[in-house]
Design an enzyme around this catalytic site. Structure first.
Site, mmCIF file in Angstrom:
data_model
loop_
_atom_site.group_PDB
_atom_site.id
_atom_site.type_symbol
_atom_site.label_atom_id
_atom_site.label_comp_id
_atom_site.label_asym_id
_atom_site.label_seq_id
_atom_site.Cartn_x
_atom_site.Cartn_y
_atom_site.Cartn_z
ATOM 1 N N HIS A 102 36.970 24.937 40.529
ATOM 2 C CA HIS A 102 37.752 24.593 41.636
ATOM 3 C C HIS A 102 37.318 23.854 42.972
ATOM 4 O O HIS A 102 36.291 23.954 43.019
ATOM 5 C CB HIS A 102 38.311 26.077 41.951
ATOM 6 C CG HIS A 102 39.485 25.858 43.064
ATOM 7 N ND1 HIS A 102 40.679 25.836 42.688
ATOM 8 C CD2 HIS A 102 39.340 25.915 44.449
ATOM 9 C CE1 HIS A 102 41.541 25.960 43.689
ATOM 10 N NE2 HIS A 102 40.802 25.956 44.864
ATOM 11 N N ASP A 143 42.500 32.293 40.452
ATOM 12 C CA ASP A 143 41.065 31.927 41.384
ATOM 13 C C ASP A 143 40.483 33.068 41.992
ATOM 14 O O ASP A 143 39.633 32.631 43.108
ATOM 15 C CB ASP A 143 41.582 30.814 42.538
ATOM 16 C CG ASP A 143 42.142 29.561 41.859
ATOM 17 O OD1 ASP A 143 41.671 29.000 40.838
ATOM 18 O OD2 ASP A 143 43.027 28.757 42.794
ATOM 19 N N GLU A 172 31.219 18.372 41.872
ATOM 20 C CA GLU A 172 31.721 18.949 40.400
ATOM 21 C C GLU A 172 30.956 18.713 39.125
ATOM 22 O O GLU A 172 30.765 19.418 38.258
ATOM 23 C CB GLU A 172 33.296 18.909 40.629
ATOM 24 C CG GLU A 172 34.025 19.270 41.654
ATOM 25 C CD GLU A 172 35.576 19.305 41.558
ATOM 26 O OE1 GLU A 172 36.044 19.477 40.197
ATOM 27 O OE2 GLU A 172 36.237 18.880 42.343
HETATM 28 C C1 GAR Z 1 39.019 18.722 39.843
HETATM 29 O O1 GAR Z 1 38.932 18.616 41.308
HETATM 30 C C2 GAR Z 1 39.319 20.309 39.705
HETATM 31 O O2 GAR Z 1 38.276 21.027 40.396
HETATM 32 C C3 GAR Z 1 40.696 20.561 40.153
HETATM 33 O O3 GAR Z 1 41.232 19.348 39.580
HETATM 34 C C4 GAR Z 1 40.461 18.345 39.533
HETATM 35 C C5 GAR Z 1 40.432 17.645 38.190
HETATM 36 O O4 GAR Z 1 39.799 16.476 37.878
HETATM 37 N N1 GAR Z 1 41.258 21.687 39.698
HETATM 38 C C6 GAR Z 1 41.971 22.424 40.423
HETATM 39 O O5 GAR Z 1 42.537 21.985 41.400
HETATM 40 C C7 GAR Z 1 42.159 23.857 39.661
HETATM 41 N N2 GAR Z 1 43.085 24.726 40.521
HETATM 42 P P1 GAR Z 1 39.357 15.901 36.639
HETATM 43 O O6 GAR Z 1 40.561 15.938 35.567
HETATM 44 O O7 GAR Z 1 38.917 14.417 36.907
HETATM 45 O O8 GAR Z 1 38.224 16.678 36.066
#
Ligand code: GAR
Length: 188
Positions: A102, A143, A172
Site C-alpha cells: 500500500h 488495509d 515499493e
Molecule cells: C502501487 O503504488 C500500489 O502500492 C498501489 O497501486 C500501485 C500499483 O502500481 N496499491 C494500492 O493503492 C492498493 N490500495 P503497479 O501496478 O505499478 O505495481
C-alpha cells in the site's frame, strides 16, 4: 502467486528479483480483474500463467478464485496493486498467507477510496512531511491487517501527487521483494 489490477511495476520488481537470484521462488500465476492491466503483458513476457476474473466479487468469481488457488497451491499470495477487496472466503482459507503493498504509512490513508494518487493527494492536503509505503497481511478488513514492514519517503515542499507517487513507488519496488524474501525465510 500474484493479484494485480494495474501496470504491474511491483509485480515486475519481484519477477526481476527472482530472475536475479535474489529470491528463490516460482510464480505460479497472476490473477487480474482487469483485462487491460499492464501486468498481463509482464506475465506473458515471463511465461507466467494468467487468469482474468471478470465481475470480481460475485459468487461465480469467488468459486473460480477458490478453484484456481487450489490448483496453484501458493505458499504466498501477493497483492501488487490489486484494487478490489479480497473476498472473505479467500482470506479465511489463507490466513497469514496473503500480503498487500500500500502506498502510504498505514494506518494512515488506508481503506476504501485510498488507492493510487488519492493517497498521495491526501498526504499533501494534510501537510504531512513524511510518507512511504507499507506491506501488511491481508485480513477481512481493508488495509487493516498486521503491518510487516514500511519504508519512509520525505514529502518535499514542491511535491505534486505524481512526484510523490513516483518516489514512493521506487521504495515499493525495494520493499516488496525484501518482505517476500523475509517471509520465505531467505534473509541472511
Ligand atoms: C502501487 O503504488 C500500489 O502500492 C498501489 O497501486 C500501485 C500499483 O502500481 N496499491 C494500492 O493503492 C492498493 N490500495 P503497479 O501496478 O505499478 O505495481
Amino acid at each position: 502467486m500474484f493479484f494485480a489490477s494495474g501496470s504491474g511495476s511491483n509485480f515486475q520488481a519481484v519477477i526481476d528479483a527472482i530472475e536475479n537470484n535474489e529470491i528463490d521462488a516460482d510464480i505460479s500465476g497472476l490473477i487480474t480483474d482487469n483485462e487491460n492491466a499492464g501486468a498481463i503483458l509482464r506475465a506473458k513476457n515471463h511465461n507466467i500463467n494468467i487468469n482474468v476474473i471478470r465481475d470480481f466479487g460475485t459468487d461465480l468469481s469467488i468459486e473460480q478464485l477458490v478453484n484456481q488457488l487450489s490448483e496453484w497451491q501458493p505458499d504466498l499470495i501477493v497483492l501488487a496493486g490489486f484494487l478490489k477487496k479480497i473476498p472473505d472466503e479467500i482470506t479465511r482459507l489463507y490466513p497469514n498467507k496473503i500480503i498487500n503493498i500500500h502506498p502510504s504509512l498505514l494506518p494512515k490513508y488506508g481503506g476504501k477510496g485510498f488507492y493510487g494518487n488519492h493517497v498521495h493527494q491526501a498526504v499533501l492536503d494534510y501537510g504531512d512531511t513524511l510518507s512511504g509505503c507499507t506491506v501488511h497481511f491481508v485480513n477481512e478488513k481493508y488495509d487493516e491487517g498486521k503491518i510487516i514492514k514500511q519504508k519512509t519517503v520525505d514529502v518535499l515542499p514542491n511535491d505534486t501527487a505524481e512526484s510523490l507517487a513516483n518516489r514512493v513507488l521506487s521504495e515499493e519496488h525495494k520493499l516488496l521483494p525484501e518482505v517476500i524474501k523475509q517471509i520465505l525465510n531467505q534473509t541472511n
